[in-house]
Design a protein around this motif. Structure first.
Motif, PDB file in Angstrom:
ATOM      1  N   VAL A 303       0.835  -1.079   0.025  1.00 27.42           N
ATOM      2  CA  VAL A 303       0.018  -0.065   0.074  1.00 27.42           C
ATOM      3  C   VAL A 303       0.753   1.289   0.071  1.00 27.42           C
ATOM      4  O   VAL A 303       0.593   2.331  -0.771  1.00 27.42           O
ATOM      5  CB  VAL A 303      -0.910  -0.277   1.226  1.00 27.42           C
ATOM      6  N   LEU A 317      -6.263   5.675  -0.795  1.00 28.74           N
ATOM      7  CA  LEU A 317      -6.025   4.297  -0.690  1.00 28.74           C
ATOM      8  C   LEU A 317      -5.943   3.830   0.881  1.00 28.74           C
ATOM      9  O   LEU A 317      -5.017   4.232   1.472  1.00 28.74           O
ATOM     10  CB  LEU A 317      -4.672   3.914  -1.228  1.00 28.74           C
ATOM     11  N   ILE A 342      -4.399  -3.995  -7.073  1.00 25.88           N
ATOM     12  CA  ILE A 342      -4.718  -2.528  -6.517  1.00 25.88           C
ATOM     13  C   ILE A 342      -4.300  -1.741  -7.861  1.00 25.88           C
ATOM     14  O   ILE A 342      -5.061  -0.575  -8.034  1.00 25.88           O
ATOM     15  CB  ILE A 342      -3.578  -2.425  -5.606  1.00 25.88           C
ATOM     16  N   ALA A 345      -7.449  -1.474  -9.661  1.00 27.84           N
ATOM     17  CA  ALA A 345      -8.470  -0.687  -8.823  1.00 27.84           C
ATOM     18  C   ALA A 345      -8.231   0.949  -8.853  1.00 27.84           C
ATOM     19  O   ALA A 345      -9.040   1.892  -9.318  1.00 27.84           O
ATOM     20  CB  ALA A 345      -8.542  -1.007  -7.296  1.00 27.84           C
ATOM     21  N   ILE A 355     -10.357   3.525  -2.205  1.00 35.80           N
ATOM     22  CA  ILE A 355      -9.926   2.276  -2.449  1.00 35.80           C
ATOM     23  C   ILE A 355      -9.612   1.407  -1.111  1.00 35.80           C
ATOM     24  O   ILE A 355      -8.977   2.210  -0.401  1.00 35.80           O
ATOM     25  CB  ILE A 355      -8.834   1.962  -3.507  1.00 35.80           C
ATOM     26  N   VAL A 357      -8.106  -1.666   1.110  1.00 35.25           N
ATOM     27  CA  VAL A 357      -7.739  -2.978   1.045  1.00 35.25           C
ATOM     28  C   VAL A 357      -7.696  -3.234   2.441  1.00 35.25           C
ATOM     29  O   VAL A 357      -7.398  -2.929   3.412  1.00 35.25           O
ATOM     30  CB  VAL A 357      -6.154  -2.811   0.863  1.00 35.25           C
ATOM     31  N   ILE A 370     -10.283  -6.110  -1.902  1.00 32.72           N
ATOM     32  CA  ILE A 370      -9.579  -5.074  -2.501  1.00 32.72           C
ATOM     33  C   ILE A 370     -10.852  -4.220  -2.969  1.00 32.72           C
ATOM     34  O   ILE A 370     -11.520  -5.059  -3.949  1.00 32.72           O
ATOM     35  CB  ILE A 370      -8.585  -5.303  -3.646  1.00 32.72           C
ATOM     36  N   ASP A 372     -13.278  -1.048  -4.571  1.00 26.86           N
ATOM     37  CA  ASP A 372     -13.116   0.193  -5.280  1.00 26.86           C
ATOM     38  C   ASP A 372     -14.428   0.840  -5.730  1.00 26.86           C
ATOM     39  O   ASP A 372     -15.325  -0.212  -5.765  1.00 26.86           O
ATOM     40  CB  ASP A 372     -12.261   0.182  -6.607  1.00 26.86           C
TER      41      ASP A 372
END
Ligand code: ATP
Ligand code: MG
Length: 441
Positions: A303, A317, A342, A345, A355, A357, A370, A372
């Protein structure tokens, strides 16, 4: 021939045994007469001649000095006989012999002693023709020859018929293998029987079907690869040609075109890197460098690496770690799979999007979710997104620089870890990808 001899010996033994019995009967009948020298013609007729006819043998009785006292055919009376059998019998031994005479043919001699009060007073000689035994054995032999001849013909016919039945499916299989070897993968073996051959044929047909599938996949793959490589190359060619054909030198146009060429080169480079990754995954499917890893730390690392890219689009994120989960994985490969998802996304979410996670445990599985709120994927396209080179919106993907390999790479990596990957998506609402990895591995 051995069988023939054996049968002959069995018959001869039987004949010998019965002749000894008969000779003993004669010996019993004559012993007192021989000892007392009282042999009336009537007695000879009834006791010897009639009996001789009855048993079909010549009967000769000699006294202890080898002199013939009685002959059922009369001719030797008074002669002295020194045949081996008689000599033996006069010594007290039962004796027998087989002779082949020119005139009378094959004859068996049987001789037994005549004993009175424990003293040998003479001997009985039985002469029996054994020609009939010879004829009998010859007859049996001929029958045996006939039976074995017929049996051999029957066996040969059966073998011939069966060989045809057994070899036909094998021949069919061989012919199909030859055709398949020459590249005719559409060929199939057609065996109608219901035995092991049918099972072999079915297994073989399944194998060819699989081969055909793999071959078609290979052809599609090569076609897709060529197409994907040609597109940036065509752009580069057009851009460079228009530069070459420019009469004037405009620095800005040159720079603009070269920037475009540079990005097409990057695109080519990315496609080739992805292709090489897929090829390596195919080759090394089973050689994963698995180590016990905290997925939490791995996700934190990923990330923070993706954050700058998300920031460029003003996308938030978020990382939600519910618990610490340790799992045995190939960290490098798993990182690539998660990054690909990701990256999608971010790519397929409008600016200002969100987004998330998230990591949690569910029934012996670690789940990486995950989410979005991007463009979403139409339901009818969902089954294809993990296929190589598949892109939902080709025009948009071109702008975002996608090749359609990212998810197939992720899928290969996750399944080779014994995991699964699922999607929930709604157009205009967003997508959720679930990576499910078994905890006990
Ligand atoms: N999060 C998502 N939201 C919407 N569509 C998605 C999402 N993820 C994947 N897709 C669709 O699935 C297609 C396949 O994805 P994949 O990652 O394999 O290819 P790509 O992103 O187009 O190219 P690459 O990843 O190779 O650069 C994408 O082209 C896109 O249409
Ligand atoms: Mg992608």
């Amino acid at each position: 021939m051995i069988i023939c001899k054996t049968i002959f010996n069995i018959y001869i033994d039987q004949e010998k045994n019965s002749s000894f019995t008969k000779a003993n009967i004669v010996s019993n009948r004559v012993r007192f007469q021989l000892a007392s020298d009282r042999m009336s013609e009537e007695w000879i007729q009834t006791s010897v001649r009639d009996y001789s006819k009855e048993i079909n043998s010549r009967i000769i009785v000699v006294d202890k000095d080898n002199k013939v006292q009685l002959d059922s055919h009369n001719s030797f009376v008074g002669d002295k006989f020194y045949h081996d059998e008689i000599v033996e019998a006069l010594k007290g031994e039962n004796s027998s012999g087989i002779y082949n005479f020119k005139q009378s043919g094959r004859v068996m001699y049987i001789s037994v002693p005549v004993i009175v009060n424990n003293k040998i007073v003479g001997a009985v000689l039985l002469s029996t023709s054994i020609e009939h035994i010879h004829d009998e054995v010859k007859h049996i032999w001929r029958k045996l020859e006939l039976i074995s001849g017929i049996s051999m013909i029957v066996i040969a016919v059966i073998v011939f018929l069966f060989a045809g039945v057994i070899l036909k499916p094998l021949n069919d299989l061989k012919n199909t293998i030859n055709k398949v070897t020459q590249g005719h993968l559409e060929e199939k073996v057609n065996i109608k029987s219901n035995d092991e051959f049918k099972e072999v044929a079915e297994a073989f047909n399944m194998m060819i079907t699989k081969l055909e599938e793999v071959d078609n996949q290979r052809k599609d793959f090569v076609a897709n690869v060529s197409h994907e490589l040609r597109t940036p190359l065509t752009s580069i060619k057009i851009l460079s040609e228009s530069l070459i054909n420019q009469d004037t030198f405009d620095k800005d146009i040159y720079k603009e075109f070269l920037i475009d060429i540079d990005s097409e080169v990057d695109r080519l480079n990315n496609i080739i890197t992805d292709l090489l990754t897929l090829v390596n995954l195919d080759k090394e499917k089973l050689i994963l460098d698995n180590k016990v890893t905290y997925i939490n730390y791995l996700l934190e690392k990923i990330v923070s690496r993706m954050e700058p890219i998300a920031k460029q689009k003003n996308i938030e994120l978020k990382l939600i770690l519910n618990e610490k989960i340790q799992i045995k994985i190939d960290e490098g490969r798993m990182q690539q799979a998660i990054i690909n998802i990701i990256d999608n996304a971010i790519k397929y979410t409008q600016p200002e999007g969100i987004i998330e996670v998230e990591l949690y445990k569910k029934e012996k599985h670690a789940i990486i979710k995950i989410l979005d709120n991007g463009v979403g994927i139409p339901e009818d396209k969902l089954p294809y997104i993990f296929e190589r080179f598949y892109r939902v919106d080709k025009a948009r993907s071109r702008n975002t620089g996608g090749t359609g390999l990212g998810l197939s790479i992720a899928w290969e990596i996750i399944t080779s870890h014994g995991g699964t990957i699922d999607v929930d998506s709604q157009v205009g609402v967003g997508s959720i990808f679930y990576i499910k990895l078994p905890l006990e591995k």
